[in-house]
Write an enzyme that holds these catalytic residues in place. Structure first.
Site, mmCIF file in Angstrom:
data_model
loop_
_atom_site.group_PDB
_atom_site.id
_atom_site.type_symbol
_atom_site.label_atom_id
_atom_site.label_comp_id
_atom_site.label_asym_id
_atom_site.label_seq_id
_atom_site.Cartn_x
_atom_site.Cartn_y
_atom_site.Cartn_z
ATOM 1 N N ARG A 257 67.267 72.963 66.172
ATOM 2 C CA ARG A 257 66.268 72.242 66.944
ATOM 3 C C ARG A 257 65.961 70.906 66.278
ATOM 4 O O ARG A 257 65.758 70.845 65.076
ATOM 5 C CB ARG A 257 64.983 73.070 67.023
ATOM 6 C CG ARG A 257 65.175 74.321 67.830
ATOM 7 C CD ARG A 257 63.885 74.787 68.432
ATOM 8 N NE ARG A 257 62.936 75.182 67.425
ATOM 9 C CZ ARG A 257 61.838 75.888 67.697
ATOM 10 N NH1 ARG A 257 61.570 76.259 68.927
ATOM 11 N NH2 ARG A 257 60.994 76.213 66.777
ATOM 12 N N ARG B 4 66.873 79.789 60.152
ATOM 13 C CA ARG B 4 66.996 79.567 61.590
ATOM 14 C C ARG B 4 67.759 78.278 61.891
ATOM 15 O O ARG B 4 68.505 78.205 62.866
ATOM 16 C CB ARG B 4 65.589 79.515 62.212
ATOM 17 C CG ARG B 4 65.595 79.417 63.706
ATOM 18 C CD ARG B 4 64.218 79.614 64.290
ATOM 19 N NE ARG B 4 63.407 78.418 64.199
ATOM 20 C CZ ARG B 4 62.102 78.376 64.461
ATOM 21 N NH1 ARG B 4 61.458 79.460 64.799
ATOM 22 N NH2 ARG B 4 61.442 77.256 64.374
ATOM 23 N N LYS C 260 56.693 84.636 66.102
ATOM 24 C CA LYS C 260 56.006 84.721 67.396
ATOM 25 C C LYS C 260 57.005 84.921 68.533
ATOM 26 O O LYS C 260 56.775 85.700 69.438
ATOM 27 C CB LYS C 260 55.173 83.460 67.665
ATOM 28 C CG LYS C 260 54.034 83.244 66.689
ATOM 29 C CD LYS C 260 53.061 82.182 67.177
ATOM 30 C CE LYS C 260 53.675 80.791 67.298
ATOM 31 N NZ LYS C 260 54.006 80.178 66.003
ATOM 32 N N ARG D 240 45.927 75.644 69.987
ATOM 33 C CA ARG D 240 46.122 75.128 68.637
ATOM 34 C C ARG D 240 44.939 74.304 68.172
ATOM 35 O O ARG D 240 44.945 73.814 67.041
ATOM 36 C CB ARG D 240 47.376 74.243 68.596
ATOM 37 C CG ARG D 240 48.660 75.027 68.250
ATOM 38 C CD ARG D 240 49.813 74.154 68.687
ATOM 39 N NE ARG D 240 50.945 74.151 67.814
ATOM 40 C CZ ARG D 240 52.130 74.673 68.156
ATOM 41 N NH1 ARG D 240 52.278 75.347 69.265
ATOM 42 N NH2 ARG D 240 53.156 74.537 67.353
ATOM 43 N N ARG E 185 55.030 69.818 60.977
ATOM 44 C CA ARG E 185 54.617 70.937 61.836
ATOM 45 C C ARG E 185 53.868 71.985 61.025
ATOM 46 O O ARG E 185 52.877 72.533 61.467
ATOM 47 C CB ARG E 185 55.830 71.585 62.510
ATOM 48 C CG ARG E 185 56.426 70.723 63.604
ATOM 49 C CD ARG E 185 57.707 71.318 64.145
ATOM 50 N NE ARG E 185 57.494 72.584 64.802
ATOM 51 C CZ ARG E 185 58.379 73.578 64.836
ATOM 52 N NH1 ARG E 185 59.533 73.444 64.236
ATOM 53 N NH2 ARG E 185 58.119 74.680 65.469
HETATM 54 P P1 AMP Z 1 56.232 75.153 69.025
HETATM 55 O O1 AMP Z 1 57.600 75.527 69.475
HETATM 56 O O2 AMP Z 1 55.166 76.077 69.578
HETATM 57 O O3 AMP Z 1 56.125 75.026 67.530
HETATM 58 O O4 AMP Z 1 55.901 73.709 69.644
HETATM 59 C C1 AMP Z 1 56.737 72.601 69.414
HETATM 60 C C2 AMP Z 1 55.941 71.303 69.506
HETATM 61 O O5 AMP Z 1 55.331 71.189 70.802
HETATM 62 C C3 AMP Z 1 54.770 71.195 68.537
HETATM 63 O O6 AMP Z 1 55.179 70.736 67.263
HETATM 64 C C4 AMP Z 1 53.862 70.204 69.248
HETATM 65 O O7 AMP Z 1 54.354 68.883 69.160
HETATM 66 C C5 AMP Z 1 54.021 70.629 70.696
HETATM 67 N N1 AMP Z 1 53.046 71.674 71.078
HETATM 68 C C6 AMP Z 1 53.318 72.949 71.465
HETATM 69 N N2 AMP Z 1 52.208 73.621 71.761
HETATM 70 C C7 AMP Z 1 51.181 72.765 71.541
HETATM 71 C C8 AMP Z 1 49.758 72.865 71.640
HETATM 72 N N3 AMP Z 1 49.164 74.005 72.028
HETATM 73 N N4 AMP Z 1 49.024 71.773 71.345
HETATM 74 C C9 AMP Z 1 49.599 70.619 70.963
HETATM 75 N N5 AMP Z 1 50.919 70.457 70.827
HETATM 76 C C10 AMP Z 1 51.707 71.506 71.110
#
Ligand code: AMP
Length: 187
Positions: free
Chosen positions: A134, A128, A14, A89, A145
């Site tokens: 991270r 990665r 993404k 999400r 996740r």
């Molecule tokens: P990402 O980099 O998009 O995978 O987001 C990292 C973390 O941020 C996720 O594992 C969640 O803890 C939180 N997060 C990001 N976007 C959302 C969302 N739309 N709803 C809930 N938690 C989110």
């Protein structure tokens, strides 16, 4: 004005595709993951609230996520179009997003789901980790996740499918081929 949701599991590409789409279409990029990371890094009140949740790999509650998203939309009234990455999400988030778009006489025009198998996602994230360490990519958090995606987030897809807004793109292959497939959907 075109508004797009880019959908897919962690490690689906993404981020890479978002960069290319922004360069081509001038989208305002809204990544809720990046926004949450910014808040935790800068130790804001919101960052303090979500730090532990993020580190566990769980989803941040809708109420917090939706409020942060709304604030970000309001900061960009002149946007030519938005690219949402990592949001929505949950179905509640998808419904809130539709409401916010309607309030501005706009809509989510396309939802592009990058289809990548769980095995491929795990292989990519392992790679990665070697470059970008991270904190939430540690093994158990990563498992969390990925399961959050396959158990919860994936249920957002039928919401968009029923309304004819969902397009699936094979996320395995050359970056440019995937990019061209997304561009065709945008038109
Ligand atoms: P990402 O980099 O998009 O995978 O987001 C990292 C973390 O941020 C996720 O594992 C969640 O803890 C939180 N997060 C990001 N976007 C959302 C969302 N739309 N709803 C809930 N938690 C989110």
């Amino acid at each position: 004005m075109v508004n797009l949701v880019l959908f897919g599991p962690p490690g689906a590409g993404k981020g890479t595709q978002s960069e290319k789409l922004i360069a081509k279409y001038g989208f305002v990029h809204i990544s809720t993951g990046d926004l949450f990371r910014w808040h935790t890094k800068n130790d804001t009140a919101l960052g303090k609230r979500v730090k532990e949740i993020m580190n566990s790999g769980e989803l941040v509650p809708d109420e917090i996520t939706i409020a942060m998203l709304k604030e970000e939309l309001d900061k960009n009234p002149q946007a030519k179009g938005f690219l949402f990455d990592g949001f929505p999400r949950t179905v509640a988030q998808a419904e809130a997003l539709d409401r916010f778009m309607q309030e501005n006489n706009s809509a989510i025009h396309h939802v592009v789901a990058l289809e990548v198998t769980e095995a491929e996602v795990r292989a990519r994230i392992a790679k990665r980790k070697l470059i970008d360490n991270r904190a939430d990519d540690e093994e158990d958090k990563l498992n969390k996740r990925i399961s959050e995606y396959f158990n919860k987030t994936i249920h957002v897809l039928p919401y968009y499918k029923q309304q004819g807004r969902l397009s699936a793109v094979n996320g395995i292959g050359e970056i440019d081929t995937i990019f061209q497939s997304i561009c065709k959907i945008i038109g």
